[in-house]
Design a protein around this motif. Structure first.
Motif, PDB file in Angstrom:
ATOM      1  N   UNK A 249      63.605   6.808  66.038  1.00  0.00           N
ATOM      2  CA  UNK A 249      63.275   6.031  64.834  1.00  0.00           C
ATOM      3  C   UNK A 249      62.165   6.701  64.036  1.00  0.00           C
ATOM      4  N   UNK A 250      61.140   7.190  64.740  1.00  0.00           N
ATOM      5  CA  UNK A 250      60.023   7.868  64.067  1.00  0.00           C
ATOM      6  C   UNK A 250      60.533   9.123  63.357  1.00  0.00           C
ATOM      7  N   UNK A 251      61.383   9.875  64.055  1.00  0.00           N
ATOM      8  CA  UNK A 251      61.950  11.095  63.456  1.00  0.00           C
ATOM      9  C   UNK A 251      62.819  10.756  62.239  1.00  0.00           C
ATOM     10  N   UNK A 252      63.583   9.671  62.348  1.00  0.00           N
ATOM     11  CA  UNK A 252      64.472   9.286  61.256  1.00  0.00           C
ATOM     12  C   UNK A 252      63.678   8.866  60.018  1.00  0.00           C
ATOM     13  N   UNK A 253      62.513   8.292  60.227  1.00  0.00           N
ATOM     14  CA  UNK A 253      61.695   7.862  59.088  1.00  0.00           C
ATOM     15  C   UNK A 253      61.145   9.010  58.273  1.00  0.00           C
ATOM     16  N   UNK A 254      60.895  10.140  58.946  1.00  0.00           N
ATOM     17  CA  UNK A 254      60.378  11.301  58.228  1.00  0.00           C
ATOM     18  C   UNK A 254      59.050  11.036  57.549  1.00  0.00           C
ATOM     19  N   UNK A 255      58.883  11.617  56.382  1.00  0.00           N
ATOM     20  CA  UNK A 255      57.610  11.501  55.661  1.00  0.00           C
ATOM     21  C   UNK A 255      57.539  10.202  54.863  1.00  0.00           C
ATOM     22  N   UNK A 256      58.612   9.862  54.164  1.00  0.00           N
ATOM     23  CA  UNK A 256      58.570   8.730  53.241  1.00  0.00           C
ATOM     24  C   UNK A 256      59.250   7.473  53.779  1.00  0.00           C
ATOM     25  N   UNK A 257      59.982   7.563  54.884  1.00  0.00           N
ATOM     26  CA  UNK A 257      60.642   6.394  55.449  1.00  0.00           C
ATOM     27  C   UNK A 257      61.966   6.085  54.774  1.00  0.00           C
ATOM     28  N   UNK A 258      62.686   5.160  55.365  1.00  0.00           N
ATOM     29  CA  UNK A 258      64.000   4.768  54.833  1.00  0.00           C
ATOM     30  C   UNK A 258      63.895   3.642  53.818  1.00  0.00           C
ATOM     31  N   UNK A 259      62.714   3.055  53.708  1.00  0.00           N
ATOM     32  CA  UNK A 259      62.526   1.915  52.808  1.00  0.00           C
ATOM     33  C   UNK A 259      62.505   0.611  53.581  1.00  0.00           C
ATOM     34  N   UNK A 260      61.753  -0.361  53.080  1.00  0.00           N
ATOM     35  CA  UNK A 260      61.637  -1.651  53.771  1.00  0.00           C
ATOM     36  C   UNK A 260      63.018  -2.289  53.933  1.00  0.00           C
ATOM     37  N   UNK A 261      63.330  -2.678  55.163  1.00  0.00           N
ATOM     38  CA  UNK A 261      64.596  -3.337  55.451  1.00  0.00           C
ATOM     39  C   UNK A 261      65.746  -2.395  55.702  1.00  0.00           C
ATOM     40  N   UNK A 283      57.234   3.168  61.278  1.00  0.00           N
ATOM     41  CA  UNK A 283      57.391   4.592  60.981  1.00  0.00           C
ATOM     42  C   UNK A 283      58.760   4.885  60.393  1.00  0.00           C
ATOM     43  N   UNK A 284      59.812   4.199  60.886  1.00  0.00           N
ATOM     44  CA  UNK A 284      61.144   4.455  60.348  1.00  0.00           C
ATOM     45  C   UNK A 284      61.253   3.973  58.903  1.00  0.00           C
ATOM     46  N   UNK A 285      60.690   2.809  58.608  1.00  0.00           N
ATOM     47  CA  UNK A 285      60.887   2.234  57.280  1.00  0.00           C
ATOM     48  C   UNK A 285      59.871   2.722  56.247  1.00  0.00           C
ATOM     49  N   UNK A 286      58.701   3.186  56.700  1.00  0.00           N
ATOM     50  CA  UNK A 286      57.675   3.634  55.744  1.00  0.00           C
ATOM     51  C   UNK A 286      57.263   5.082  55.950  1.00  0.00           C
ATOM     52  N   UNK A 287      57.758   5.717  57.014  1.00  0.00           N
ATOM     53  CA  UNK A 287      57.488   7.130  57.244  1.00  0.00           C
ATOM     54  C   UNK A 287      56.071   7.431  57.687  1.00  0.00           C
ATOM     55  N   UNK A 290      53.358   5.658  55.645  1.00  0.00           N
ATOM     56  CA  UNK A 290      53.066   4.281  56.033  1.00  0.00           C
ATOM     57  C   UNK A 290      52.219   4.200  57.285  1.00  0.00           C
ATOM     58  N   UNK A 291      52.596   4.996  58.303  1.00  0.00           N
ATOM     59  CA  UNK A 291      51.824   5.008  59.544  1.00  0.00           C
ATOM     60  C   UNK A 291      50.421   5.550  59.288  1.00  0.00           C
TER      61      UNK A 291
END
Length: 382
Positions: A249-261, A283-287, A290-291
């Protein structure tokens, strides 16, 4: 009397707002599976958060010279009694959840006495160390000073480990004991003695519980598989599937994340994404951004609390604020290391972000007491 540190109010409010948002976006799969309302966890977070925030405001406005000790003793005594009786309560009052009896059920709600007991322990140590710990000439005298405290609290810790199956919380309290003892004037050599004392509790707790020993072995296998060409022990990643999915999940979020929800690993892959693995969900949703922001806010909160500790004129207040700041730091660091497989996952909440009414209200109570004593700190020039 100085005004309270209003920046702490703002930081806590922002963190709780983030906690409410992620209590809405992350546990959607769990709500669907249990046929709950889409606002189930959000509603409860807002309820407990509102109560906690009101408690924080109320405590912040009290006179510390009159109320600090009274409130501290109430928290320590009541939570201590509840911890002692919890293993012996019927399951109708103290249900067994995931093989452990850690909660007391009141109607549709459950609360964990250990969350409040941690705050009580911080108060007890700040009160007692101020009166009992003095500079000594040798290690023997130093040990004589803190040994009664260790024996007294050690009885609670042994009960929590073996009767409540909660080694993580005991590890946190032992860490707080060591830090506060050193801050109170204990010798550096005492650190080694305290480490041995901690090992004498933690190692038997692992060796005499086969599931804990297997968990450590499986963690070594999983962690070494993630970071080394070959695992250093034989084991299985089966018990660490959550951690593996957390890292995905952390890797999938990357730098900017996938977006809330828009996270996907919360959809059945991370069943505890709103509690133990909330940092992975964030981390996944905000990258990383966010973290990074969350880490900054937590770090700045700890800094403000430590500043109060260092500016307080009464040693008792110094130690309490130091203990609360250390508690937040320890839980945040341990959870962060756990969800990335760097250490075994401990099941500790992330302060103000993980869903959990007991943790939220206990932390708000602790912050309220810190704000109460901030009025007795020397003026802090901004």
């Amino acid at each position: 009397m100085q005004k309270v540190d209003h920046k702490i109010f703002i930081i806590v409010a922002v963190l709780m707002l983030a906690g409410a948002v992620f209590s809405f976006t992350l546990p959607v799969f769990l709500e669907m599976r249990r046929h709950l309302s889409e606002y189930h966890f959000l509603g409860r977070y807002i309820l407990f958060g509102s109560v906690g925030f009101l408690i924080m405001i109320l405590l912040a406005n009290l006179n510390p010279d009159k109320w600090f000790n009274k409130i501290g003793w109430i928290i320590f005594v009541i939570s201590g009694i509840l911890v002692l009786v919890l293993p012996f309560l019927p399951e109708s009052i103290a249900p067994i959840i995931n093989g452990a009896k850690r909660w007391i059920k009141i109607g549709p709600f459950k609360f964990s006495p250990v969350e409040f007991f941690k705050i009580g322990v911080i108060f007890f140590l700040s009160w007692s160390f101020t009166r009992k710990i003095q500079k000594t000439r040798n290690l023997k005298e130093d040990i004589k000073q803190f040994l009664p405290h260790l024996i007294f609290l050690g009885l609670f810790w042994i009960l929590i480990v073996f009767m409540l199956s909660d080694l993580g919380q005991v590890f946190v309290m032992i860490s707080l004991f060591i830090l506060m003892l050193l801050a109170a004037g204990g010798k550096l050599k005492t650190f080694g003695v305290m480490v041995l004392a901690a090992v004498s509790i933690i190692v038997p707790a692992i060796l005499f519980a086969p599931y804990r020993f297997k968990r450590i072995k499986d963690w070594l296998y999983t962690a070494s598989s993630n970071f080394l060409p070959q695992p250093i022990v034989d084991g299985s990643s089966a018990n660490y599937g959550q951690v593996i999915q957390s890292m995905n999940a952390i890797h999938h979020g990357g730098i900017f994340g996938t977006g809330l929800g828009n996270g996907i690993f919360k959809l059945g892959f991370l069943s505890d994404v709103h509690t133990d693995f909330v940092l992975a969900g964030i981390a996944e949703e905000t990258g990383i951004i966010g973290i990074g922001l969350i880490t900054f806010l937590i770090g700045y909160l700890i800094y403000r609390i430590f500043k109060i500790a260092f500016r307080s004129e009464k040693k008792e207040y110094q130690l309490f604020a130091l203990g609360v700041g250390s508690l937040i730091a320890i839980q945040f660091i341990i959870n962060g290391l756990g969800v990335t497989s760097l250490i075994p996952i401990k099941g500790l909440t992330v302060p103000f972000l993980s869903y959990g009414g007991s943790s939220l209200m206990a932390l708000c109570t602790a912050i309220g007491m810190v704000l109460m004593i901030s009025k007795r700190a020397k003026y802090i020039k901004e």
